[in-house]
Motif scaffolding. Structure first.
Motif, short mmCIF file in Angstrom:
data_model
loop_
_atom_site.label_atom_id
_atom_site.label_comp_id
_atom_site.label_asym_id
_atom_site.label_seq_id
_atom_site.Cartn_x
_atom_site.Cartn_y
_atom_site.Cartn_z
N UNK A 15 -123.74 -102.52 5.14
CA UNK A 15 -123.97 -101.84 3.87
C UNK A 15 -122.91 -100.75 3.71
N UNK A 16 -122.46 -100.57 2.50
CA UNK A 16 -121.52 -99.52 2.17
C UNK A 16 -122.27 -98.36 1.54
N UNK A 17 -122.04 -97.15 2.04
CA UNK A 17 -122.63 -95.95 1.46
C UNK A 17 -121.57 -95.15 0.75
N UNK A 18 -121.91 -94.62 -0.42
CA UNK A 18 -120.94 -93.90 -1.24
C UNK A 18 -121.47 -92.54 -1.65
N UNK A 19 -120.62 -91.53 -1.46
CA UNK A 19 -120.84 -90.20 -2.01
C UNK A 19 -119.76 -90.02 -3.07
N UNK A 20 -120.13 -90.27 -4.34
CA UNK A 20 -119.16 -90.29 -5.43
C UNK A 20 -118.72 -88.88 -5.80
N UNK A 21 -117.45 -88.78 -6.07
CA UNK A 21 -116.89 -87.54 -6.59
C UNK A 21 -115.75 -87.87 -7.53
N UNK A 22 -115.51 -87.00 -8.47
CA UNK A 22 -114.46 -87.23 -9.44
C UNK A 22 -113.09 -87.31 -8.79
N UNK A 23 -112.86 -86.51 -7.75
CA UNK A 23 -111.57 -86.49 -7.07
C UNK A 23 -111.58 -87.22 -5.73
N UNK A 24 -112.75 -87.25 -5.06
CA UNK A 24 -112.85 -87.91 -3.76
C UNK A 24 -114.15 -88.69 -3.69
N UNK A 25 -114.06 -89.88 -3.12
CA UNK A 25 -115.24 -90.70 -2.89
C UNK A 25 -115.43 -90.81 -1.38
N UNK A 26 -116.53 -90.26 -0.91
CA UNK A 26 -116.86 -90.39 0.50
C UNK A 26 -117.43 -91.76 0.78
N UNK A 27 -117.05 -92.34 1.91
CA UNK A 27 -117.45 -93.71 2.21
C UNK A 27 -117.91 -93.82 3.67
N UNK A 28 -118.97 -94.58 3.86
CA UNK A 28 -119.45 -94.91 5.21
C UNK A 28 -119.93 -96.36 5.18
N UNK A 29 -119.90 -97.00 6.32
CA UNK A 29 -120.34 -98.39 6.41
C UNK A 29 -121.20 -98.57 7.65
N UNK A 30 -122.21 -99.41 7.52
CA UNK A 30 -123.11 -99.66 8.66
C UNK A 30 -122.56 -100.81 9.50
N UNK A 31 -123.06 -100.89 10.72
CA UNK A 31 -122.80 -102.07 11.54
C UNK A 31 -123.64 -103.22 10.97
N UNK A 49 -107.29 -90.38 -12.90
CA UNK A 49 -107.55 -91.80 -12.64
C UNK A 49 -109.01 -92.12 -12.95
N UNK A 50 -109.25 -93.33 -13.40
CA UNK A 50 -110.62 -93.75 -13.69
C UNK A 50 -110.94 -95.12 -13.10
N UNK A 51 -110.22 -95.50 -12.05
CA UNK A 51 -110.44 -96.81 -11.45
C UNK A 51 -111.27 -96.71 -10.16
N UNK A 52 -112.24 -95.78 -10.15
CA UNK A 52 -113.11 -95.60 -8.99
C UNK A 52 -113.73 -96.93 -8.56
N UNK A 53 -114.28 -97.66 -9.51
CA UNK A 53 -114.99 -98.91 -9.18
C UNK A 53 -114.05 -99.93 -8.56
N UNK A 54 -112.83 -100.03 -9.07
CA UNK A 54 -111.87 -101.00 -8.52
C UNK A 54 -111.57 -100.69 -7.05
N UNK A 55 -111.39 -99.42 -6.73
CA UNK A 55 -111.08 -99.04 -5.36
C UNK A 55 -112.27 -99.30 -4.43
#
Length: 149
Positions: A15-31, A49-55
């Motif tokens: 599972x991918x976990x996201x902490x969304x931010x306008x300038x930075x998106x924090x990301x974590x992933x589970x085993x 930039x507005x391509x948050x979803x693409x990234x």
């Protein structure tokens, strides 16, 4: 697909976990067995930039995940802010780019919990790592909720 709760969320897989931010998106992933959660480097958004979803979709493919958890910031009294609306808009955009299930969970005090777990760090390191540490807390909380559902 945006799910209202964890009842139809996959019971196994990364599972991918996201902490969304306008300038930075924090990301974590589970085993795959969800017994460990690993932070990843933040996704830094260039100004305007507005391509948050693409990234995020690119990361979904690289990490081979089966579902996405997004932290939803709400005020202490449970009301929504302008940032809450931006996160909801991001989730809608993300859902148009992937068929994976997406759930949102409230992220009250995740930054505080993340900072506490990081211990004493330099301010520069704190800024660089806090968002992904927050994503780790969000994802760990979601895994606990999934296991109870």
């Amino acid at each position: 697909m945006i799910l209202p709760d964890f009842k139809a969320f996959p019971r196994a897989g990364r599972i991918l976990g996201i902490d969304w931010g306008l300038r930075r998106i924090g990301v974590a992933v589970s085993s795959p067995m969800r017994d460990f959660v690993f932070v990843r480097d933040v996704i830094v958004m260039p100004h305007g930039a507005d391509n948050h979803a693409d990234l995020v979709v690119d990361m979904v493919a690289r990490e081979n995940v089966v579902g996405i958890i997004v932290g939803l910031p709400v005020r202490g009294d449970g009301t929504e802010s302008d940032t809450t609306k931006m996160v909801r808009d991001f989730v809608v955009k993300l859902a148009t780019k992937t068929d994976l299930p997406i759930c949102m969970i409230e992220e009250n005090l995740t930054s505080s919990a993340a900072q506490e777990s990081m211990g004493r760090v330099r301010v520069r390191d704190l800024k660089e790592k806090l968002d992904s540490e927050s994503a780790r807390v969000i994802l760990e909380n979601a895994i606990a909720m999934i296991n109870r559902a």
